[in-house]
Design an enzyme around this catalytic site. Sequence first.
Site, PDB file in Angstrom:
ATOM      1  N   SER A  32      19.433 -14.659   0.723  1.00  0.00           N
ATOM      2  CA  SER A  32      20.048 -15.544  -0.263  1.00  0.00           C
ATOM      3  C   SER A  32      19.499 -15.206  -1.639  1.00  0.00           C
ATOM      4  O   SER A  32      18.355 -14.752  -1.763  1.00  0.00           O
ATOM      5  CB  SER A  32      19.725 -17.001   0.072  1.00  0.00           C
ATOM      6  OG  SER A  32      20.048 -17.848  -1.011  1.00  0.00           O
ATOM      7  N   TYR A  57      14.074 -23.475   2.361  1.00  0.00           N
ATOM      8  CA  TYR A  57      15.197 -22.538   2.435  1.00  0.00           C
ATOM      9  C   TYR A  57      14.814 -21.208   1.792  1.00  0.00           C
ATOM     10  O   TYR A  57      14.980 -20.137   2.389  1.00  0.00           O
ATOM     11  CB  TYR A  57      16.427 -23.136   1.757  1.00  0.00           C
ATOM     12  CG  TYR A  57      17.617 -22.224   1.744  1.00  0.00           C
ATOM     13  CD1 TYR A  57      18.389 -22.059   2.888  1.00  0.00           C
ATOM     14  CD2 TYR A  57      17.983 -21.526   0.599  1.00  0.00           C
ATOM     15  CE1 TYR A  57      19.487 -21.217   2.893  1.00  0.00           C
ATOM     16  CE2 TYR A  57      19.073 -20.678   0.591  1.00  0.00           C
ATOM     17  CZ  TYR A  57      19.835 -20.532   1.736  1.00  0.00           C
ATOM     18  OH  TYR A  57      20.913 -19.689   1.735  1.00  0.00           O
ATOM     19  N   SER A  78      12.210 -19.349   3.835  1.00  0.00           N
ATOM     20  CA  SER A  78      12.760 -18.796   5.073  1.00  0.00           C
ATOM     21  C   SER A  78      13.610 -17.561   4.792  1.00  0.00           C
ATOM     22  O   SER A  78      13.582 -16.592   5.555  1.00  0.00           O
ATOM     23  CB  SER A  78      13.561 -19.852   5.839  1.00  0.00           C
ATOM     24  OG  SER A  78      14.757 -20.180   5.166  1.00  0.00           O
ATOM     25  N   LYS A  79      14.344 -17.571   3.690  1.00  0.00           N
ATOM     26  CA  LYS A  79      15.162 -16.409   3.344  1.00  0.00           C
ATOM     27  C   LYS A  79      14.293 -15.254   2.851  1.00  0.00           C
ATOM     28  O   LYS A  79      14.607 -14.085   3.090  1.00  0.00           O
ATOM     29  CB  LYS A  79      16.227 -16.782   2.321  1.00  0.00           C
ATOM     30  CG  LYS A  79      17.313 -17.690   2.883  1.00  0.00           C
ATOM     31  CD  LYS A  79      18.032 -17.032   4.046  1.00  0.00           C
ATOM     32  CE  LYS A  79      19.224 -17.837   4.527  1.00  0.00           C
ATOM     33  NZ  LYS A  79      20.009 -17.128   5.540  1.00  0.00           N
ATOM     34  N   ILE A  82      28.208 -18.498  -4.040  1.00  0.00           N
ATOM     35  CA  ILE A  82      29.483 -18.131  -3.442  1.00  0.00           C
ATOM     36  C   ILE A  82      30.254 -19.423  -3.187  1.00  0.00           C
ATOM     37  O   ILE A  82      29.718 -20.355  -2.584  1.00  0.00           O
ATOM     38  CB  ILE A  82      29.281 -17.361  -2.113  1.00  0.00           C
ATOM     39  CG1 ILE A  82      28.390 -16.135  -2.322  1.00  0.00           C
ATOM     40  CG2 ILE A  82      30.624 -16.983  -1.491  1.00  0.00           C
ATOM     41  CD1 ILE A  82      28.925 -15.074  -3.261  1.00  0.00           C
TER      42      ILE A  82
END
Length: 156
Positions: free
Chosen positions: A45, A58, A61-62, A91
């Site tokens: 990401s 998040y 983790s990415k 996106i």
Amino acid sequence: MFIGPAQRPTEATGEPNFRGVLHSAREAARPMTAQGSGSIVTMASGAIDTGARGLLCYSVSKAAVVQLTRTLATELGPYGIRANAVAPGFIRTPMTARHNEQTQARAEEALIRAAPLGRVGSPEDVAGSVLFLASDVSAFTTGQILRPNGGVAMPW
């Protein structure tokens, strides 16, 4: 938020984002190792490049997915297997449509102003990046992070 109420955010975000990729990559690598070639494309990401508020687990983790991908490239390269990641920016998807139409439009306008290409991304933009990395067109590419983000982030 980091200093908010105690919770187990890694179970909701980190576990599926990292462990899911880890286990999927392991299963994908087995037949690729036997055939002596292949391409693993992981999904990271654009959050790996920023310290966005509210995205602690998040983002981490990415970022772990990115490091996993680089390590896979090193470990699987001798077997003819390439490993790369796609780290999309904003996106337009149902997941990113979190507001009413007016609020969403204002949020996207700010992103559009920040993007040198002057638009937000589409799922097709991400699909093109994945297709490139999965295909033999990128046969000499491994351990790389491709960032379809309209130019919003240009890290080294």
